[in-house]
Design an enzyme around this catalytic site. Structure first.
Site, PDB file in Angstrom:
ATOM      1  N   LYS A   1     -10.096  -7.001   8.720  1.00 29.07           N
ATOM      2  CA  LYS A   1      -9.095  -6.531   9.689  1.00 29.07           C
ATOM      3  C   LYS A   1      -8.926  -7.567  10.800  1.00 29.07           C
ATOM      4  CE  LYS A   1      -7.654  -2.546   8.083  1.00 29.07           C
ATOM      5  NZ  LYS A   1      -6.304  -2.475   7.514  1.00 29.07           N
TER       6      LYS A   1
ATOM      7  N   TYR B   1     -15.016  -4.725   5.751  1.00 28.88           N
ATOM      8  CA  TYR B   1     -13.680  -4.155   6.026  1.00 28.88           C
ATOM      9  C   TYR B   1     -13.208  -4.588   7.414  1.00 28.88           C
ATOM     10  CZ  TYR B   1     -10.357  -0.317   7.160  1.00 28.88           C
ATOM     11  OH  TYR B   1      -9.272   0.423   7.554  1.00 28.88           O
TER      12      TYR B   1
ATOM     13  N   ASP C   1       0.216  -6.530  -7.307  1.00 30.58           N
ATOM     14  CA  ASP C   1      -1.143  -6.702  -6.796  1.00 30.58           C
ATOM     15  C   ASP C   1      -1.127  -7.655  -5.601  1.00 30.58           C
ATOM     16  OD1 ASP C   1      -3.807  -7.355  -6.360  1.00 30.58           O
ATOM     17  OD2 ASP C   1      -4.295  -7.278  -8.503  1.00 30.58           O
TER      18      ASP C   1
ATOM     19  N   GLY D   1       0.851  -1.198   0.000  1.00 30.19           N
ATOM     20  CA  GLY D   1       0.000   0.000   0.000  1.00 30.19           C
ATOM     21  C   GLY D   1       0.879   1.237   0.000  1.00 30.19           C
TER      22      GLY D   1
ATOM     23  N   LEU E   1      -1.101   7.002   4.252  1.00 31.18           N
ATOM     24  CA  LEU E   1      -0.222   6.827   5.414  1.00 31.18           C
ATOM     25  C   LEU E   1       1.181   6.415   4.987  1.00 31.18           C
ATOM     26  CD1 LEU E   1      -2.567   5.110   8.057  1.00 31.18           C
ATOM     27  CD2 LEU E   1      -2.156   7.529   7.633  1.00 31.18           C
TER      28      LEU E   1
HETATM   29  N1  NAD Z   1      -6.416   6.471   7.523  1.00 33.28           N
HETATM   30  C1  NAD Z   1      -7.177   5.967   8.491  1.00 33.28           C
HETATM   31  O1  NAD Z   1      -8.016   6.671   9.084  1.00 33.28           O
HETATM   32  C2  NAD Z   1      -6.997   4.517   8.911  1.00 33.28           C
HETATM   33  C3  NAD Z   1      -7.607   4.076  10.082  1.00 33.28           C
HETATM   34  C4  NAD Z   1      -7.448   2.731  10.447  1.00 33.28           C
HETATM   35  C5  NAD Z   1      -6.692   1.882   9.656  1.00 33.28           C
HETATM   36  N2  NAD Z   1      -6.121   2.338   8.506  1.00 33.28           N
HETATM   37  C6  NAD Z   1      -5.367   1.395   7.673  1.00 33.28           C
HETATM   38  O2  NAD Z   1      -4.114   1.948   7.300  1.00 33.28           O
HETATM   39  C7  NAD Z   1      -3.748   1.457   5.998  1.00 33.28           C
HETATM   40  C8  NAD Z   1      -3.403   2.623   5.092  1.00 33.28           C
HETATM   41  O3  NAD Z   1      -4.539   3.499   5.022  1.00 33.28           O
HETATM   42  P1  NAD Z   1      -4.517   4.807   4.110  1.00 33.28           P
HETATM   43  O4  NAD Z   1      -5.322   5.842   4.809  1.00 33.28           O
HETATM   44  O5  NAD Z   1      -3.139   5.098   3.695  1.00 33.28           O
HETATM   45  O6  NAD Z   1      -5.359   4.283   2.855  1.00 33.28           O
HETATM   46  P2  NAD Z   1      -5.031   4.408   1.278  1.00 33.28           P
HETATM   47  O7  NAD Z   1      -6.265   3.979   0.554  1.00 33.28           O
HETATM   48  O8  NAD Z   1      -4.491   5.767   0.969  1.00 33.28           O
HETATM   49  O9  NAD Z   1      -3.852   3.348   1.061  1.00 33.28           O
HETATM   50  C9  NAD Z   1      -4.091   1.984   0.755  1.00 33.28           C
HETATM   51  C10 NAD Z   1      -3.234   1.620  -0.444  1.00 33.28           C
HETATM   52  O10 NAD Z   1      -3.452   0.224  -0.750  1.00 33.28           O
HETATM   53  C11 NAD Z   1      -3.337   0.098  -2.156  1.00 33.28           C
HETATM   54  N3  NAD Z   1      -3.974  -1.127  -2.651  1.00 33.28           N
HETATM   55  C12 NAD Z   1      -5.293  -1.391  -2.726  1.00 33.28           C
HETATM   56  N4  NAD Z   1      -5.483  -2.586  -3.325  1.00 33.28           N
HETATM   57  C13 NAD Z   1      -4.261  -3.084  -3.633  1.00 33.28           C
HETATM   58  C14 NAD Z   1      -3.812  -4.262  -4.261  1.00 33.28           C
HETATM   59  N5  NAD Z   1      -4.678  -5.188  -4.713  1.00 33.28           N
HETATM   60  N6  NAD Z   1      -2.487  -4.450  -4.412  1.00 33.28           N
HETATM   61  C15 NAD Z   1      -1.589  -3.516  -3.992  1.00 33.28           C
HETATM   62  N7  NAD Z   1      -1.967  -2.362  -3.378  1.00 33.28           N
HETATM   63  C16 NAD Z   1      -3.282  -2.151  -3.212  1.00 33.28           C
HETATM   64  C17 NAD Z   1      -4.035   1.338  -2.704  1.00 33.28           C
HETATM   65  O11 NAD Z   1      -3.654   1.595  -4.052  1.00 33.28           O
HETATM   66  C18 NAD Z   1      -3.581   2.416  -1.717  1.00 33.28           C
HETATM   67  O12 NAD Z   1      -2.440   3.107  -2.204  1.00 33.28           O
HETATM   68  C19 NAD Z   1      -4.912   0.603   5.522  1.00 33.28           C
HETATM   69  O13 NAD Z   1      -4.640  -0.751   5.830  1.00 33.28           O
HETATM   70  C20 NAD Z   1      -6.062   1.100   6.360  1.00 33.28           C
HETATM   71  O14 NAD Z   1      -7.043   0.093   6.518  1.00 33.28           O
HETATM   72  C21 NAD Z   1      -6.242   3.634   8.126  1.00 33.28           C
END
Ligand code: NAD
Length: 310
Positions: free
Chosen positions: A145, A141, A52, A9, A14
């Site tokens: 998790k 979701y 992926d 990701g 993040l």
């Molecule tokens: N931001 C928040 O409030 C929050 C809260 C709790 C947990 N999280 C967790 O933190 C992590 C990052 O969150 P974020 O805010 O950066 O979200 P984000 O959507 O910006 O980042 C997730 C990334 O995963 C990539 N992705 C999706 N499917 C994919 C695949 N098949 N293969 C490769 N990459 C793939 C996307 O392209 C994206 O860049 C996630 O696991 C999210 O669940 C975030």
């Protein structure tokens, strides 16, 4: 602290911001994502590899070629996308998680970090929410998790993987993905400053556990780098602020008076957010690795406006 970090990701909100905290002498940062390019600046020297998560060969290849000691598995579909395409959600979040754990043990990864979420609990929830409250999520979701949290405990117990996990509350960030139900606090700042207006789909009194992105990222790094003998558990909660949407709107208006911020609550969105607690017990993180948030609302609001100012 020299090491190779693989961040799945790696193009996301993040991950991109995290690279700036991790970068340093002897550190190699490898970003893995399906996207064409990162959503934000990354630290100088990051290696970017497209792939992926749902394809085991892609994961095996990157871990075998890059030989990371530490994997930060941030790649995920978020809540809205999970409900929109359940099959894809399971392939990416659950199967993808399994592929990452398998590749990690096959290639000698030492530490695997995973960001879980408040969504892993379900509802109704007590407020404050105890650390070990039963997890019966009602959204897909959250189900994925919990699946990865449990896989992490299994790989730690049976295969010696140093699994470390943080359940994050809502994160306020200028790069927050718009699809996340909890993104309204971030978008009030981003759209308030950049578009001049924002419409909240929740009630002004809706109050949810929240953390500023700079504190959340620091917590991730602190947990990953905490000495093993300080950890009494594998999965930690963190909490920083019990913020209402009305307080966020006021903080934006005070600093950006031209922002036209309105409330037009959508009953479904409001009910979902209101099912989340305003306060999460995070005593273990505070005790074991001295988690302590440093941004209150005025400080985070000043920082967001400073960064978003044209
Ligand atoms: N931001 C928040 O409030 C929050 C809260 C709790 C947990 N999280 C967790 O933190 C992590 C990052 O969150 P974020 O805010 O950066 O979200 P984000 O959507 O910006 O980042 C997730 C990334 O995963 C990539 N992705 C999706 N499917 C994919 C695949 N098949 N293969 C490769 N990459 C793939 C996307 O392209 C994206 O860049 C996630 O696991 C999210 O669940 C975030």
């Amino acid at each position: 602290m020299s090491a190779t970090y693989l961040i799945t990701g790696g193009a996301g909100n993040l991950a991109c911001q995290l690279t700036h905290l991790l970068a340093g002498p002897g550190v190699r940062l490898v970003l893995f994502d399906r996207a064409d390019r990162p959503v934000a600046d990354t630290a100088a020297g990051c290696i970017y590899v497209q792939g992926d998560l749902s394809q085991p060969a892609d994961i095996q290849r990157i871990v075998a070629e890059q030989r990371p000691q530490i994997v930060l598995h941030l790649g995920s579909l978020l809540s809205g996308s999970c409900e929109a395409d359940r099959q894809r959600a399971w392939q990416v979040n659950a199967d993808g998680g399994f592929h990452v754990f398998e590749a990690a043990v096959a290639h000698g990864v030492r530490t695997l970090f995973f960001p879980s979420s408040l969504a892993a609990y379900g509802s109704p929830l007590p407020d404050p929410l105890p650390e070990d409250f039963p997890q019966w999520p009602t959204g897909l979701y959250g189900v994925t998790k919990v699946a990865c949290e449990r896989l992490g405990i299994y790989y730690h117990a049976k295969h010696g993987l140093d699994f470390r996990c943080l359940r994050l509350p809502a994160v306020i960030s200028r790069f927050a993905p718009r699809g996340a139900a909890s993104a309204y606090s971030s978008l009030a700042f981003v759209d308030g400053v950049q578009q001049g207006s924002y419409i909240f789909k929740v009630n002004p009194g809706t109050r949810v556990s929240t953390v500023y992105v700079k504190d959340a990222l620091r917590a991730m790094v602190e947990l990953v780098r905490a000495p093993a003998d300080r950890l009494t558990r594998r999965v930690y909660n963190i909490h920083a602020l019990a913020l209402s949407a009305g307080e966020v709107a006021e903080a934006v208006r005070q600093r950006w008076p031209n922002a036209d911020l309105r409330f037009e609550p959508d009953p479904q969105v409001a009910a979902l957010i209101e099912s989340w607690p305003a306060r999460i017990v995070d005593d273990s993180a505070r005790r074991d690795w001295h988690w302590q948030p440093s941004y209150d609302l005025p400080k985070l609001a000043d920082d967001m406006i400073q960064e978003l100012r044209p």
